[in-house]
Write a protein that holds these residues in place. Structure first.
Motif, PDB file in Angstrom:
ATOM      1  N   VAL A 343       0.836  -1.203   0.000  1.00  0.00           N
ATOM      2  CA  VAL A 343       0.000   0.000   0.000  1.00  0.00           C
ATOM      3  C   VAL A 343       0.869   1.251   0.000  1.00  0.00           C
ATOM      4  CG1 VAL A 343      -1.581   1.376   1.431  1.00  0.00           C
ATOM      5  CG2 VAL A 343      -2.037  -1.044   1.031  1.00  0.00           C
ATOM      6  N   SER A 344       1.894   1.261   0.869  1.00  0.00           N
ATOM      7  CA  SER A 344       2.771   2.425   0.940  1.00  0.00           C
ATOM      8  C   SER A 344       3.524   2.636  -0.368  1.00  0.00           C
ATOM      9  CB  SER A 344       3.773   2.239   2.088  1.00  0.00           C
ATOM     10  OG  SER A 344       4.644   3.337   2.183  1.00  0.00           O
ATOM     11  N   THR A 345       3.996   1.542  -0.972  1.00  0.00           N
ATOM     12  CA  THR A 345       4.753   1.649  -2.227  1.00  0.00           C
ATOM     13  C   THR A 345       3.897   2.219  -3.348  1.00  0.00           C
ATOM     14  OG1 THR A 345       6.133  -0.234  -1.577  1.00  0.00           O
ATOM     15  CG2 THR A 345       6.104   0.354  -3.905  1.00  0.00           C
ATOM     16  N   LEU A 346       2.715   1.648  -3.547  1.00  0.00           N
ATOM     17  CA  LEU A 346       1.852   2.106  -4.627  1.00  0.00           C
ATOM     18  C   LEU A 346       1.428   3.558  -4.426  1.00  0.00           C
ATOM     19  CD1 LEU A 346      -0.423  -0.996  -5.316  1.00  0.00           C
ATOM     20  CD2 LEU A 346       1.239   0.033  -6.854  1.00  0.00           C
ATOM     21  N   ASN A 347       1.009   3.890  -3.203  1.00  0.00           N
ATOM     22  CA  ASN A 347       0.555   5.250  -2.943  1.00  0.00           C
ATOM     23  C   ASN A 347       1.664   6.263  -3.200  1.00  0.00           C
ATOM     24  OD1 ASN A 347      -1.276   7.322  -1.707  1.00  0.00           O
ATOM     25  ND2 ASN A 347       0.366   7.369  -0.208  1.00  0.00           N
ATOM     26  N   THR A 348       2.858   5.972  -2.720  1.00  0.00           N
ATOM     27  CA  THR A 348       3.968   6.904  -2.869  1.00  0.00           C
ATOM     28  C   THR A 348       4.364   7.082  -4.327  1.00  0.00           C
ATOM     29  OG1 THR A 348       4.794   6.290  -0.691  1.00  0.00           O
ATOM     30  CG2 THR A 348       6.337   7.393  -2.159  1.00  0.00           C
ATOM     31  N   LEU A 349       4.496   5.974  -5.040  1.00  0.00           N
ATOM     32  CA  LEU A 349       4.945   6.060  -6.436  1.00  0.00           C
ATOM     33  C   LEU A 349       3.931   6.788  -7.306  1.00  0.00           C
ATOM     34  CD1 LEU A 349       6.424   2.477  -6.833  1.00  0.00           C
ATOM     35  CD2 LEU A 349       7.692   4.603  -6.583  1.00  0.00           C
ATOM     36  N   VAL A 350       2.649   6.477  -7.110  1.00  0.00           N
ATOM     37  CA  VAL A 350       1.613   7.141  -7.907  1.00  0.00           C
ATOM     38  C   VAL A 350       1.582   8.638  -7.599  1.00  0.00           C
ATOM     39  CG1 VAL A 350      -0.876   7.319  -8.257  1.00  0.00           C
ATOM     40  CG2 VAL A 350       0.209   5.078  -8.221  1.00  0.00           C
ATOM     41  N   ALA A 351       1.623   8.991  -6.302  1.00  0.00           N
ATOM     42  CA  ALA A 351       1.562  10.407  -5.926  1.00  0.00           C
ATOM     43  C   ALA A 351       2.805  11.164  -6.391  1.00  0.00           C
ATOM     44  CB  ALA A 351       1.399  10.536  -4.407  1.00  0.00           C
ATOM     45  N   ALA A 352       3.989  10.548  -6.217  1.00  0.00           N
ATOM     46  CA  ALA A 352       5.226  11.230  -6.595  1.00  0.00           C
ATOM     47  C   ALA A 352       5.315  11.461  -8.094  1.00  0.00           C
ATOM     48  CB  ALA A 352       6.431  10.411  -6.129  1.00  0.00           C
ATOM     49  N   THR A 353       4.805  10.530  -8.894  1.00  0.00           N
ATOM     50  CA  THR A 353       4.844  10.699 -10.350  1.00  0.00           C
ATOM     51  C   THR A 353       3.772  11.673 -10.818  1.00  0.00           C
ATOM     52  OG1 THR A 353       5.624   8.408 -10.521  1.00  0.00           O
ATOM     53  CG2 THR A 353       4.882   9.463 -12.542  1.00  0.00           C
TER      54      THR A 353
END
Length: 456
Positions: A343-353
């Motif tokens: 959950v943390s990985t997906l949320n961070t990568l999507v938001a950062a991009t």
């Protein structure tokens, strides 16, 4: 502030999606272990003594302490990105006389509102999982057949209170930066990044790193018969080391990118050069993307290697019930940690991009094509995966070596190469498609309008 918070939630549901999922998972997890605790309390003493295994209270306590720490880690990360996507609005509020206290109150209101919205589905998921968890323990003989999850709201209320407390602490951490800078500077702060890791943050990271090393030393000195305690100490130590990675992340990733940059530029002269320049120039942003990947690899890798090492060093006098229960509990804990980390990985990568729309639009205005931008993002995604895996594997290796010393006397643990390979492949499958899918959406749209701020 509550009305403004509700307005932001309605206007930017995608910005709060990751935070909502993290909070829901946290409420469900704490409800699960609170329900197990309540089941143990309401079970007659004769039934508790008749069952094998460590007991529901011990299981709930051991799982719960790790769950709370991972929850805080994930919620701080998710809330930080939710606030970053509102940076313009928060900065505008600061320029029209909103005080730092009011800005922090807004962040708290958003956390409380999102937590309350996710409470009911979190409770339902937690109670349902508690019943399945208990049924699994009963099949293994680790819990008496007459034990039942009681129908009581107390575990759910305790879970809600704990997650609210974690969320409010997370909001204080995440809102600190925007609430402390001057109002005029707030409008431009989102487009800049400090080139160096601040001394206080670096010192805090070193302090946490020392704390993690002490925990691993404690792990290594545990006697062989205290395998469970050694495992919990090693897992806690790996989590503390990952927090140290998060604090020192910009410095650590800049060092790794410097080492990896030359071969990347040689292999992909155009996209590689641009990706390397982006990652070096925005080390803090890269750190935000790398840390969740390291969390996923570090925690799951530690659990897998510890389980394999304990299995190879298993004592012949251990009963089959106890051995099966231990393996089942480790698998359950691994699943829980993998869910939080994913959950943390997906949320961070999507938001950062997604927040790089204006950057991509500017590159398009100076001549970059969409295929070139996607090639650049592909190189960045691969580098993000490599750096995250290297940091996570380093943490997992240190924690597993300490556990192996406690269990076997040797710092060489038993490494399940194939399973660990699946973890690395899973990290890549989460990272690369998430960045490319979000990037494909971010590079579309009228470039001039995005650069000018006409769209967000």
């Amino acid at each position: 502030m509550l009305l403004i918070a509700l307005g932001q939630l309605r206007r930017r549901p995608a910005a709060f999606a990751g935070l909502a999922v993290a909070l829901l998972l946290a409420i469900a997890t704490l409800t699960l272990f609170g329900s197990l605790f309540a089941a143990e309390v309401t079970t007659p003493a004769s039934a508790r003594k008749a069952s094998a295994g460590p007991g529901l209270m011990v299981i709930a306590g051991a799982f719960g302490e790790i769950a709370v720490l991972v929850t805080f880690f994930v919620v701080v990360n998710a809330l930080g990105f939710a606030l970053r996507q509102q940076h313009k609005e928060l900065a505008l509020l600061r320029t029209i006389a909103a005080t730092p206290r009011q800005t922090r109150r807004l962040a708290r209101a958003q956390v409380v509102t999102t937590t309350l919205l996710t409470a009911v589905p979190g409770w339902v998921a937690g109670v349902a999982t508690a019943r399945r968890f208990l049924a699994g323990l009963q099949r293994l003989g680790a819990a008496a057949p007459e034990v039942r999850v009681p129908v009581t709201p107390l575990p759910m209320l305790v879970a809600l209170a704990a997650v609210l407390a974690v969320g409010l602490m997370a909001s204080a951490v995440a809102a600190r930066k925007i609430s402390r800078i001057a109002p005029a500077a707030a409008l431009t702060a989102s487009s800049t990044e400090h080139g160096r890791t601040g001394a206080p943050r670096l010192l805090a990271g070193i302090g946490v790193l020392v704390g993690g090393a002490l925990l691993l030393r404690l792990t290594a000195t545990r006697p062989p018969e205290q395998v469970d305690k050694a495992g919990q100490a090693a897992l806690l130590g790996s989590l503390v080391l990952l927090i140290a990675v998060a604090l020192t992340g910009p410095f650590a990733v800049r060092v790794l990118i410097t080492a990896l940059g030359a071969p990347v530029r040689a292999l992909a002269p155009g996209a590689g050069w641009l990706a390397d320049a982006n990652l070096r120039g925005y080390a803090r942003r890269l750190s935000s993307a790398v840390v969740p990947v390291a969390l996923l690899v570090g925690l799951t890798g530690t659990m897998l290697v510890m389980t394999s090492t304990a299995g190879h060093a298993a004592n012949a006098t251990a009963t089959s019930v106890t051995s099966a229960t231990d393996v089942w509990l480790r698998q359950a804990e691994l699943t829980l940690l993998a869910c939080f980390a994913a959950v943390s990985t997906l949320n961070t990568l999507v938001a950062a991009t997604a927040e790089r729309r204006r950057e991509f639009a500017l590159l398009r205005l100076v001549g970059a094509t969409r295929p070139q931008l996607l090639r650049m993002l592909t190189v960045e995604a691969v580098l993000t995966t490599v750096v995250g895996v290297l940091l996570g594997a380093t943490v997992a290796g240190a924690a597993s070596a300490a556990f192996s010393v406690a269990v076997t006397g040797s710092p060489m643990p038993s490494v399940p190469a194939v399973t660990c390979g699946y973890v690395v492949a899973g990290a890549a499958l989460l990272t690369v498609p998430a960045i490319l899918a979000t990037g494909l959406r971010a590079v579309n749209g009228p470039a001039a309008e995005l650069v000018g701020g006409g769209r967000d």
